[in-house]
Design a protein around this motif. Structure first.
Motif, PDB file in Angstrom:
ATOM      1  N   PRO A 245     -13.565  33.424  -6.068  1.00 48.02           N
ATOM      2  CA  PRO A 245     -14.958  33.817  -5.839  1.00 48.02           C
ATOM      3  C   PRO A 245     -15.640  32.968  -4.773  1.00 48.02           C
ATOM      4  CG  PRO A 245     -14.731  32.631  -7.912  1.00 48.02           C
ATOM      5  CD  PRO A 245     -13.341  32.914  -7.439  1.00 48.02           C
ATOM      6  N   CYS A 246     -16.435  33.629  -3.946  1.00 49.44           N
ATOM      7  CA  CYS A 246     -17.232  32.926  -2.941  1.00 49.44           C
ATOM      8  C   CYS A 246     -18.263  32.050  -3.648  1.00 49.44           C
ATOM      9  CB  CYS A 246     -17.935  33.949  -2.043  1.00 49.44           C
ATOM     10  SG  CYS A 246     -19.218  33.249  -0.985  1.00 49.44           S
ATOM     11  N   PRO A 247     -18.436  30.800  -3.227  1.00 44.84           N
ATOM     12  CA  PRO A 247     -19.427  29.935  -3.872  1.00 44.84           C
ATOM     13  C   PRO A 247     -20.859  30.388  -3.631  1.00 44.84           C
ATOM     14  CG  PRO A 247     -18.508  28.868  -1.936  1.00 44.84           C
ATOM     15  CD  PRO A 247     -17.686  30.103  -2.174  1.00 44.84           C
ATOM     16  N   GLY A 248     -21.039  31.297  -2.663  1.00 46.94           N
ATOM     17  CA  GLY A 248     -22.381  31.773  -2.370  1.00 46.94           C
ATOM     18  C   GLY A 248     -22.778  33.026  -3.137  1.00 46.94           C
ATOM     19  N   CYS A 249     -21.855  34.009  -3.195  1.00 45.06           N
ATOM     20  CA  CYS A 249     -22.214  35.299  -3.798  1.00 45.06           C
ATOM     21  C   CYS A 249     -21.281  35.748  -4.912  1.00 45.06           C
ATOM     22  CB  CYS A 249     -22.267  36.372  -2.710  1.00 45.06           C
ATOM     23  SG  CYS A 249     -20.637  36.805  -2.031  1.00 45.06           S
ATOM     24  N   GLY A 250     -20.126  35.123  -5.038  1.00 44.00           N
ATOM     25  CA  GLY A 250     -19.195  35.482  -6.095  1.00 44.00           C
ATOM     26  C   GLY A 250     -18.149  36.513  -5.707  1.00 44.00           C
ATOM     27  N   ARG A 251     -18.321  37.177  -4.548  1.00 48.87           N
ATOM     28  CA  ARG A 251     -17.315  38.141  -4.105  1.00 48.87           C
ATOM     29  C   ARG A 251     -16.032  37.400  -3.744  1.00 48.87           C
ATOM     30  NH1 ARG A 251     -18.586  42.807   0.307  1.00 48.87           N
ATOM     31  NH2 ARG A 251     -19.715  43.580  -1.523  1.00 48.87           N
ATOM     32  N   ALA A 252     -14.900  38.073  -3.890  1.00 52.62           N
ATOM     33  CA  ALA A 252     -13.609  37.437  -3.609  1.00 52.62           C
ATOM     34  C   ALA A 252     -13.486  37.076  -2.134  1.00 52.62           C
ATOM     35  CB  ALA A 252     -12.475  38.368  -4.017  1.00 52.62           C
ATOM     36  N   ILE A 253     -13.027  35.860  -1.866  1.00 47.35           N
ATOM     37  CA  ILE A 253     -12.769  35.419  -0.502  1.00 47.35           C
ATOM     38  C   ILE A 253     -11.621  36.240   0.079  1.00 47.35           C
ATOM     39  CG2 ILE A 253     -12.006  33.484   0.933  1.00 47.35           C
ATOM     40  CD1 ILE A 253     -14.819  33.126  -0.159  1.00 47.35           C
ATOM     41  N   ARG A 254     -11.775  36.671   1.324  1.00 44.38           N
ATOM     42  CA  ARG A 254     -10.744  37.448   1.997  1.00 44.38           C
ATOM     43  C   ARG A 254     -10.005  36.579   3.009  1.00 44.38           C
ATOM     44  NH1 ARG A 254     -13.285  42.762   4.436  1.00 44.38           N
ATOM     45  NH2 ARG A 254     -11.114  42.913   5.143  1.00 44.38           N
ATOM     46  N   ASP A 255      -8.829  37.030   3.398  1.00 44.77           N
ATOM     47  CA  ASP A 255      -8.092  36.331   4.434  1.00 44.77           C
ATOM     48  C   ASP A 255      -7.529  37.344   5.431  1.00 44.77           C
ATOM     49  OD1 ASP A 255      -6.239  37.294   2.535  1.00 44.77           O
ATOM     50  OD2 ASP A 255      -4.723  35.900   3.262  1.00 44.77           O
ATOM     51  N   LEU A 256      -7.343  36.897   6.641  1.00 38.17           N
ATOM     52  CA  LEU A 256      -6.733  37.703   7.690  1.00 38.17           C
ATOM     53  C   LEU A 256      -6.060  36.760   8.676  1.00 38.17           C
ATOM     54  CD1 LEU A 256      -8.758  37.358  10.345  1.00 38.17           C
ATOM     55  CD2 LEU A 256     -10.129  39.014   9.115  1.00 38.17           C
ATOM     56  N   ILE A 257      -5.298  37.321   9.591  1.00 40.22           N
ATOM     57  CA  ILE A 257      -4.623  36.534  10.611  1.00 40.22           C
ATOM     58  C   ILE A 257      -5.368  36.712  11.932  1.00 40.22           C
ATOM     59  CG2 ILE A 257      -2.486  36.128  11.883  1.00 40.22           C
ATOM     60  CD1 ILE A 257      -2.291  35.386   8.959  1.00 40.22           C
ATOM     61  N   LEU A 258      -5.809  35.608  12.513  1.00 45.71           N
ATOM     62  CA  LEU A 258      -6.446  35.598  13.826  1.00 45.71           C
ATOM     63  C   LEU A 258      -5.697  34.620  14.701  1.00 45.71           C
ATOM     64  CD1 LEU A 258     -10.339  35.568  13.302  1.00 45.71           C
ATOM     65  CD2 LEU A 258      -8.981  37.329  14.425  1.00 45.71           C
ATOM     66  N   ALA A 259      -5.225  35.094  15.855  1.00 46.16           N
ATOM     67  CA  ALA A 259      -4.485  34.235  16.780  1.00 46.16           C
ATOM     68  C   ALA A 259      -3.356  33.506  16.055  1.00 46.16           C
ATOM     69  CB  ALA A 259      -5.413  33.244  17.462  1.00 46.16           C
ATOM     70  N   GLN A 260      -2.682  34.233  15.177  1.00 50.22           N
ATOM     71  CA  GLN A 260      -1.529  33.730  14.431  1.00 50.22           C
ATOM     72  C   GLN A 260      -1.882  32.617  13.450  1.00 50.22           C
ATOM     73  OE1 GLN A 260       1.208  32.724  17.647  1.00 50.22           O
ATOM     74  NE2 GLN A 260       2.059  34.790  17.633  1.00 50.22           N
ATOM     75  N   ARG A 261      -3.149  32.541  13.071  1.00 40.15           N
ATOM     76  CA  ARG A 261      -3.581  31.525  12.100  1.00 40.15           C
ATOM     77  C   ARG A 261      -4.232  32.202  10.905  1.00 40.15           C
ATOM     78  NH1 ARG A 261      -3.971  26.531  14.583  1.00 40.15           N
ATOM     79  NH2 ARG A 261      -3.861  25.740  12.449  1.00 40.15           N
ATOM     80  N   ASN A 262      -3.998  31.680   9.712  1.00 41.32           N
ATOM     81  CA  ASN A 262      -4.682  32.172   8.528  1.00 41.32           C
ATOM     82  C   ASN A 262      -6.173  31.881   8.634  1.00 41.32           C
ATOM     83  OD1 ASN A 262      -2.427  33.177   7.130  1.00 41.32           O
ATOM     84  ND2 ASN A 262      -1.907  31.153   6.362  1.00 41.32           N
ATOM     85  N   THR A 263      -6.968  32.873   8.301  1.00 41.31           N
ATOM     86  CA  THR A 263      -8.412  32.746   8.398  1.00 41.31           C
ATOM     87  C   THR A 263      -9.033  33.240   7.095  1.00 41.31           C
ATOM     88  OG1 THR A 263      -8.374  33.089  10.783  1.00 41.31           O
ATOM     89  CG2 THR A 263     -10.457  33.513   9.667  1.00 41.31           C
ATOM     90  N   PHE A 264     -10.019  32.526   6.597  1.00 41.39           N
ATOM     91  CA  PHE A 264     -10.623  32.841   5.309  1.00 41.39           C
ATOM     92  C   PHE A 264     -12.135  33.013   5.481  1.00 41.39           C
ATOM     93  CE2 PHE A 264      -6.824  30.331   4.813  1.00 41.39           C
ATOM     94  CZ  PHE A 264      -6.114  31.001   3.828  1.00 41.39           C
ATOM     95  N   PHE A 265     -12.693  34.010   4.794  1.00 39.09           N
ATOM     96  CA  PHE A 265     -14.131  34.266   4.946  1.00 39.09           C
ATOM     97  C   PHE A 265     -14.635  35.119   3.790  1.00 39.09           C
ATOM     98  CE2 PHE A 265     -12.031  37.938   6.614  1.00 39.09           C
ATOM     99  CZ  PHE A 265     -12.891  39.010   6.442  1.00 39.09           C
ATOM    100  N   CYS A 266     -15.958  35.213   3.672  1.00 40.01           N
ATOM    101  CA  CYS A 266     -16.599  36.075   2.688  1.00 40.01           C
ATOM    102  C   CYS A 266     -17.207  37.259   3.435  1.00 40.01           C
ATOM    103  CB  CYS A 266     -17.683  35.318   1.932  1.00 40.01           C
ATOM    104  SG  CYS A 266     -18.649  36.397   0.822  1.00 40.01           S
TER     105      CYS A 266
END
Length: 271
Positions: A245-266
């Motif tokens: 859960p996101c510490p701000g809103c509770g929605r699940a944190i998502r991940d994707l690949i950007l420039a071959q790097r793991n990236t995490f965001f809400c």
């Protein structure tokens, strides 16, 4: 890998024990690092007096009365001080015997780090000459980022991780700063407003300063110069937390690949 806060933590931990001391002797057990260590390095550094330690981006600069040793910790490297009775282990590649009796030891299981030497001005070295401003300096601010981003279609996360734009904002801290600023990491850099860049620049400074204060982030096998691990990993908001859960809103944190790097965001808090 050690990022800017970890390198700064190393600098602060080592400086009181190195500055003003001489290197009695040096031993290079493994020359094959990211770039080969000069065969004459041990002879060159032996007898040199260490004047001061500086950090530039993720490079640690050890200025001596003979020239400057440039260290990069790579993916798994660490510099620490040990007693002369401490036997070297498999991945301990370089030792500097100091006049204090302590040994500066470089350990690097993956051997992606480096030890280079320059007799000239370090800022003019090919690895440092084209670097952008330090993120905690007065030269880095929101207006600078806004100007640098104009006309760029690349993702904003890639922009702030570009060492030619700003140094030392690695993958972990880029994700954390973008979360604090409320900006999606994959948003086109050129589409972001000046006001949002003002917030992002402050978020970068905040995240890095807090990480340095707490000793860097403990990931894999990084150990600070004083032998103590960092603790900032306990306070990461999004990095490495996909599905949590996101510490701000509770929605699940998502991940994707950007420039071959793991990236995490809400996806709710970051737009």
């Amino acid at each position: 890998m050690p990022e800017l806060p970890e390198v700064e933590t190393t600098r602060r931990g080592l400086a009181p024990h190195l500055e003003g001391h001489r290197v009695r002797s040096a031993r290079v057990r493994q020359h094959r690092l990211r770039w080969p260590v000069d065969k004459g390095f041990a002879r060159r550094i032996s007898g040199a007096k260490i004047l001061r330690l500086e950090r530039r981006a993720k490079y640690l600069l050890m200025h001596t009365d003979r020239g400057c040793a440039i260290w990069h910790l790579g993916m798994s490297g660490s510099l620490r001080l040990v007693g002369p009775e401490c036997a070297a282990e498999k991945h301990d590649h370089i030792d500097w015997q100091l006049d204090s009796g302590l040994v500066l030891r470089y350990r690097d299981p993956r051997r992606f780090g480096a030890l280079l030497w320059t007799g000239g001005e370090p800022a003019e070295h090919e690895l440092l000459a084209h670097l952008g401003p330090e993120p905690l300096s007065g030269d880095f601010h929101g207006d600078y980022l806004f100007s640098a981003s104009r006309g760029r279609r690349q993702a904003v996360k890639a922009l702030i991780m570009d060492g030619r734009i700003v140094v030392g904002v690695g993958n972990i801290y880029a994700s954390e700063a973008l979360f604090l600023a409320g900006i999606r990491p994959d948003k086109a850099a050129g589409s972001i407003s000046r006001a949002r860049y003002l917030r992002l620049a402050e978020a970068i400074k905040e995240v890095l300063a807090r990480a340095i204060e707490q000793g860097g982030t403990t990931l894999r096998d990084f150990i600070g110069g004083d032998g103590q691990p960092g603790y900032f990993a306990q306070q990461l908001n999004v990095y490495g937390r996909a599905g949590q859960p996101c510490p701000g809103c509770g929605r699940a944190i998502r991940d994707l690949i950007l420039a071959q790097r793991n990236t995490f965001f809400c996806s709710r808090c970051q737009r």
